[in-house]
Every structure is written in C-alpha cells, then in structure tokens.
Design an enzyme around this catalytic site. Sequence first.
Site, mmCIF file in Angstrom:
data_model
loop_
_atom_site.group_PDB
_atom_site.id
_atom_site.type_symbol
_atom_site.label_atom_id
_atom_site.label_comp_id
_atom_site.label_asym_id
_atom_site.label_seq_id
_atom_site.Cartn_x
_atom_site.Cartn_y
_atom_site.Cartn_z
ATOM 1 N N LYS A 169 1.072 4.118 -2.952
ATOM 2 C CA LYS A 169 0.829 5.538 -2.691
ATOM 3 C C LYS A 169 2.046 6.383 -3.069
ATOM 4 C CE LYS A 169 -3.389 5.861 -1.115
ATOM 5 N NZ LYS A 169 -4.402 6.695 -1.801
ATOM 6 N N TYR A 224 0.837 -1.206 0.000
ATOM 7 C CA TYR A 224 0.000 0.000 0.000
ATOM 8 C C TYR A 224 0.869 1.252 0.000
ATOM 9 C CZ TYR A 224 -3.292 3.477 1.906
ATOM 10 O OH TYR A 224 -4.069 4.595 2.116
#
Length: 319
Positions: A150, A146
């Site tokens: 990002k 994740y």
Amino acid sequence: MKIIVTGGAGFLGTRLIKALLARAGQVEGLPAFESIVSVDLAPCAVDDPRVSSVTGNVSDPAFIRAAVTPDTVAVYHMAAVVSGQAEADFDLGMSVNLDGTRALLEACRALGTTPRFVFASSLAVFGGPMPEVVPEDLALLPQSSYGAQKAIGELLVGDYSRKGFIDGRVCRLPTIVVRPGKPNAAASSFASGIIREPLNGQASNCPVPPATRMWLSSPATVTDNLVHAIAVPGERLGGRRTLNLPGLCVTVAEMLASLERVGGPEARARVTEVPEQRIIDIVCSWPGDFDVSRPLALGFTRDGDFDAVVRQYKDEFIG
C-alpha cells in the site's frame, strides 16, 4: 462518461456504487457520469441499468486496458488482497496490490485525459515507534507485506499526479466496523466479529489485548468520505495527495463496552479473549489515533461515537 470501481463486487465497493448512483448530479464537484463499471473477480450485485460488470484480474494489464476506455472520468481503486492474506501469500499480494495498481495507473496514463483517481490505502503503511496522535506527515514504516504494498501504491499515485497523468487522491481508510457477513482474511476482521457475531447470537473471540487502540469508522461514514474524495477539487489538495480519513480512536475494551450497552450483557458474554500472536503482531503495529484537522477542513466527516456505529449495524442488518 463513466466511473470505474475496482473491487466493485465487494461490500464496500457495492455501497460506494449505490452512493454514487444516488448522488449523481447532487454533489458539488462530483464528476458527471452516465454509467459505473465494476471491475472485480465476480459481477457486482447492484441492480441498476447504469451499472455493468467486467470480471477479471486487475493484475492483468491487457484486461485493465480493455476496461479503462477513453470515456473514463474517474477511477476508484478499491480492489486488494487484504492484510492477513497478503502476509500469508507474498506473491499474490505483490501481484494484486502492487502490479494491479501499476497496471491501472498505466491504463489511466494512456488515456491522456487526467482522470480523477481515488486509491484506497491503509493504516498498515505505518509502524514502529509512533506518537500518541499520528500527524499526516509521519514517515511510513510498514510492518507487513500488505502495508509495504500500500505504501508503494501511495507513492505511485503521488508521482502519477505530479506528472499530470491522473488527478489522484490517496485515502487511508480506518478499519471499517461493523462489516456484515462472514469474517475475511484481514488481520482486523475480528474488530467487526466481536460486534457482529454477538449481536447475531453467536460466539466470537477477541485476539488482541483490551487496551489495543483502533482507528475505526462505520461503513456509512467511509462511503460518504469516498464520495467526497472524488469531488474535492485537486487544487485544494495541491501536492499533498494523501489523506488519513477521519475515524474514532477506540480501545477494544471500549468497543466491548459499547456492545454491552447496545446489545446487552448477554451479547458481551459471547466474546472470549484468547490472544492470537499472529493477529497481535500485525494489528498492534498500527496507529490508533490521527491528526485529521486537514481532512476535516476539506469537508470529510467522522462518526459521533462508537455506540452509534454499533447501533447503525444493528438497525441496518438485525432490525
């Protein structure tokens, strides 16, 4: 003219849409708009004639191109597969968090009008050895899929802004506490759970050590800062398009102390402390404090203290 909010059916997206509607024409620098389009897997629950929903997958370029029409003046990209889920399902995280971001940026690029673009990023872009207070220019070293997704999204927003395709702003959100409703798949979900559940008379577990530092913000303050982000003139940001949104540095032990002060000893007694290594590995790789002098100078705000954050939830959702 319209504003698009991906993830508009979610908790934060819904609050953001309501705030934009309430402040239309009242906030200096806020782009003028007549409507807001929520782009999500489900319809947005906001009941207002200025709000419409289109449902579909943000990773589908054709779907996104159909949603981002020439009358788009601004985009909030809030949709994401959250941290724990992105770690457990690598392909899903890459599809939504990376491919979806690229599809949305390409749709904006095709407009040829340089819409304002707010990308909701995360503290998960950081990791490894860090100073006690993280400066805005610390190198990124994500410790989760994740966080990596990002970080890539941040770089894309920066480069699309440099090329003049968008007028981008990257907002690294603090962990938002207290979220109402049920726990989600985010590794940080417990941070709301150890406040929310006890105040509602339910048991909850804290899976990380009491000394764990967290960077936190209330939903109301994060919403205010997201509205402000779209209103800040791009020339004030220059080439530095990434902002660590202001938050509070609070240890888990301090969070539980606030719970006891606001909710009483009986609420604190409902929280157990059983470690969960999967959560520890992710959350304890995140920084707990930031230098936010630049965002504060740009007009962003922070909560006063964590007791006030807990009271905000209690007053709004418990009464």
